[in-house]
Design an enzyme around this catalytic site. Structure first.
Site, PDB file in Angstrom:
ATOM      1  N   ARG A  77     183.315  74.226  19.127  1.00 62.08           N
ATOM      2  CA  ARG A  77     182.144  73.355  19.032  1.00 62.08           C
ATOM      3  C   ARG A  77     181.289  73.745  17.804  1.00 62.08           C
ATOM      4  NH1 ARG A  77     180.474  68.793  22.372  1.00 62.08           N
ATOM      5  NH2 ARG A  77     178.379  68.483  21.588  1.00 62.08           N
ATOM      6  N   ILE A 104     175.292  66.530  21.374  1.00 60.78           N
ATOM      7  CA  ILE A 104     174.216  67.491  21.125  1.00 60.78           C
ATOM      8  C   ILE A 104     174.642  68.321  19.912  1.00 60.78           C
ATOM      9  CG2 ILE A 104     172.919  69.430  22.091  1.00 60.78           C
ATOM     10  CD1 ILE A 104     172.539  66.943  23.761  1.00 60.78           C
ATOM     11  N   ASN A 119     165.807  61.175  16.837  1.00 61.97           N
ATOM     12  CA  ASN A 119     166.685  60.596  17.858  1.00 61.97           C
ATOM     13  C   ASN A 119     165.935  59.502  18.608  1.00 61.97           C
ATOM     14  OD1 ASN A 119     168.952  60.403  19.705  1.00 61.97           O
ATOM     15  ND2 ASN A 119     167.680  61.461  21.203  1.00 61.97           N
ATOM     16  N   THR A 120     166.676  58.506  19.081  1.00 65.44           N
ATOM     17  CA  THR A 120     166.074  57.533  19.988  1.00 65.44           C
ATOM     18  C   THR A 120     166.752  57.651  21.347  1.00 65.44           C
ATOM     19  OG1 THR A 120     165.557  55.226  20.383  1.00 65.44           O
ATOM     20  CG2 THR A 120     167.517  55.647  19.053  1.00 65.44           C
ATOM     21  N   HIS A 121     165.913  57.668  22.386  1.00 70.37           N
ATOM     22  CA  HIS A 121     166.408  57.912  23.744  1.00 70.37           C
ATOM     23  C   HIS A 121     165.920  56.788  24.671  1.00 70.37           C
ATOM     24  CE1 HIS A 121     167.779  60.171  27.199  1.00 70.37           C
ATOM     25  NE2 HIS A 121     166.626  59.895  27.775  1.00 70.37           N
ATOM     26  N   ASP A 153     165.108  68.987  18.705  1.00 72.55           N
ATOM     27  CA  ASP A 153     165.067  70.446  18.628  1.00 72.55           C
ATOM     28  C   ASP A 153     166.286  70.994  19.368  1.00 72.55           C
ATOM     29  OD1 ASP A 153     164.518  70.300  21.317  1.00 72.55           O
ATOM     30  OD2 ASP A 153     162.483  71.105  21.178  1.00 72.55           O
ATOM     31  N   GLY A 155     166.788  71.811  22.404  1.00 70.67           N
ATOM     32  CA  GLY A 155     166.979  71.443  23.814  1.00 70.67           C
ATOM     33  C   GLY A 155     167.612  70.062  23.903  1.00 70.67           C
ATOM     34  N   ASP A 157     166.895  66.497  24.412  1.00 66.97           N
ATOM     35  CA  ASP A 157     165.821  65.491  24.382  1.00 66.97           C
ATOM     36  C   ASP A 157     164.442  66.100  24.621  1.00 66.97           C
ATOM     37  OD1 ASP A 157     167.731  63.448  23.937  1.00 66.97           O
ATOM     38  OD2 ASP A 157     168.121  63.293  26.080  1.00 66.97           O
TER      39      ASP A 157
HETATM   40  C1  GAR Z   1     170.423  53.353  22.760  1.00 64.56           C
HETATM   41  O1  GAR Z   1     169.783  52.764  23.860  1.00 64.56           O
HETATM   42  C2  GAR Z   1     170.063  54.821  22.648  1.00 64.56           C
HETATM   43  O2  GAR Z   1     168.773  55.104  23.067  1.00 64.56           O
HETATM   44  C3  GAR Z   1     171.065  55.440  23.572  1.00 64.56           C
HETATM   45  O3  GAR Z   1     172.243  54.762  23.300  1.00 64.56           O
HETATM   46  C4  GAR Z   1     171.938  53.408  22.962  1.00 64.56           C
HETATM   47  C5  GAR Z   1     172.700  53.052  21.712  1.00 64.56           C
HETATM   48  O4  GAR Z   1     172.687  51.687  21.493  1.00 64.56           O
HETATM   49  N1  GAR Z   1     171.156  56.849  23.321  1.00 64.56           N
HETATM   50  C6  GAR Z   1     171.272  57.755  24.294  1.00 64.56           C
HETATM   51  O5  GAR Z   1     171.402  57.460  25.468  1.00 64.56           O
HETATM   52  C7  GAR Z   1     171.243  59.178  23.827  1.00 64.56           C
HETATM   53  N2  GAR Z   1     171.027  60.062  24.913  1.00 64.56           N
HETATM   54  P1  GAR Z   1     173.297  51.072  20.133  1.00 64.56           P
HETATM   55  O6  GAR Z   1     174.641  51.770  19.886  1.00 64.56           O
HETATM   56  O7  GAR Z   1     173.477  49.622  20.432  1.00 64.56           O
HETATM   57  O8  GAR Z   1     172.300  51.341  19.039  1.00 64.56           O
END
Ligand code: GAR
Length: 212
Positions: A77, A104, A119-121, A153, A155, A157
């Site tokens: 990894r 990760i 990142n977007t969550h 960071d 961790g 999220d």
């Molecule tokens: C998004 O909703 C993003 O937040 C999520 O995957 C989707 C990607 O959509 N990410 C996670 O769950 C990370 N933990 P996309 O490929 O259509 O942009």
């Protein structure tokens, strides 16, 4: 070098994806609509941890360089993490955006890109971190959920939050319907946040992100 209307350099973005790439597409569309100078940034490459995903196809259609860095092609990894860091660094990004990148990253990656890895969550952190943010919020019975754009960071999220968007949970929601409504809010939020970070600059003060 291209410059923004305020005379600043247009920032270089590398976007990482694992799936459909609709958040990537939202960034591409906005940069196309406004022009990179006005937006403050342009995407210089798109990377993935797997082949054959629509996110990579979107990048190719936009004429962008792509790269794939798969865990299974590396002995450990840690080696994968170092290879990913190297592949990203080759494109000299100012900001790296994880837009549905379902891995990760490790120490090496964060040593090079910490403080500029966004990142977007699909949940309101710190609630429902991890790979199933939408499913977990639904199963918990939350009445509101949403999305969080944050710096990464070491961790899962847990990094400093930049912005959040709220979405109501409906009685009839299943995971897919709720995720689609979250993604509508999420795409707008990501586009807005990345543009502001790129145009205005920012500093991270403990857990607070101050956009200048
Ligand atoms: C998004 O909703 C993003 O937040 C999520 O995957 C989707 C990607 O959509 N990410 C996670 O769950 C990370 N933990 P996309 O490929 O259509 O942009």
């Amino acid at each position: 070098m291209a410059a923004t209307p305020a005379g600043r350099a247009v920032k270089r973005l590398v976007v990482l994806v694992s799936g459909s790439g609709t958040n990537l597409q939202a960034l591409l569309d906005e940069i196309e609509r406004t022009g990179a100078e006005e937006y403050g940034a342009r995407i210089v490459a798109v990377g993935a941890d797997r082949t054959g995903v629509e996110g990579l196809a979107r990048a190719e259609r936009a004429g962008l360089p792509t790269f794939v860095c798969r865990v299974k092609d590396h002995g450990t990894r840690q080696e994968w993490d170092a290879a990913l860091a190297e592949a990203v660094a080759a494109h000299r990004p100012d900001l790296v955006v994880s837009a549905g990148f379902m891995k990760i990253v490790g120490k090496e990656f964060l040593a090079r890109f910490g403080g500029r890895f966004v990142n977007t969550h699909p949940a309101l952190l710190p609630s429902f971190p991890g790979a199933h943010g939408v499913r977990d919020a639904l199963a918990y019975g939350a009445r509101v959920t949403g999305c969080t754009v944050h710096f990464v960071d070491d961790g899962v999220d847990t990094g400093p939050i930049i912005a959040q968007g709220v979405v109501e949970v409906r009685d009839e929601d299943d995971e897919s319907a709720l995720h689609e409504r979250i993604k509508e809010v999420e795409r707008r939020l990501l586009v807005e946040v990345v543009g502001r970070l790129a145009r205005n600059g920012y500093r991270i003060e403990g857990r607070k992100v101050v956009i200048q």
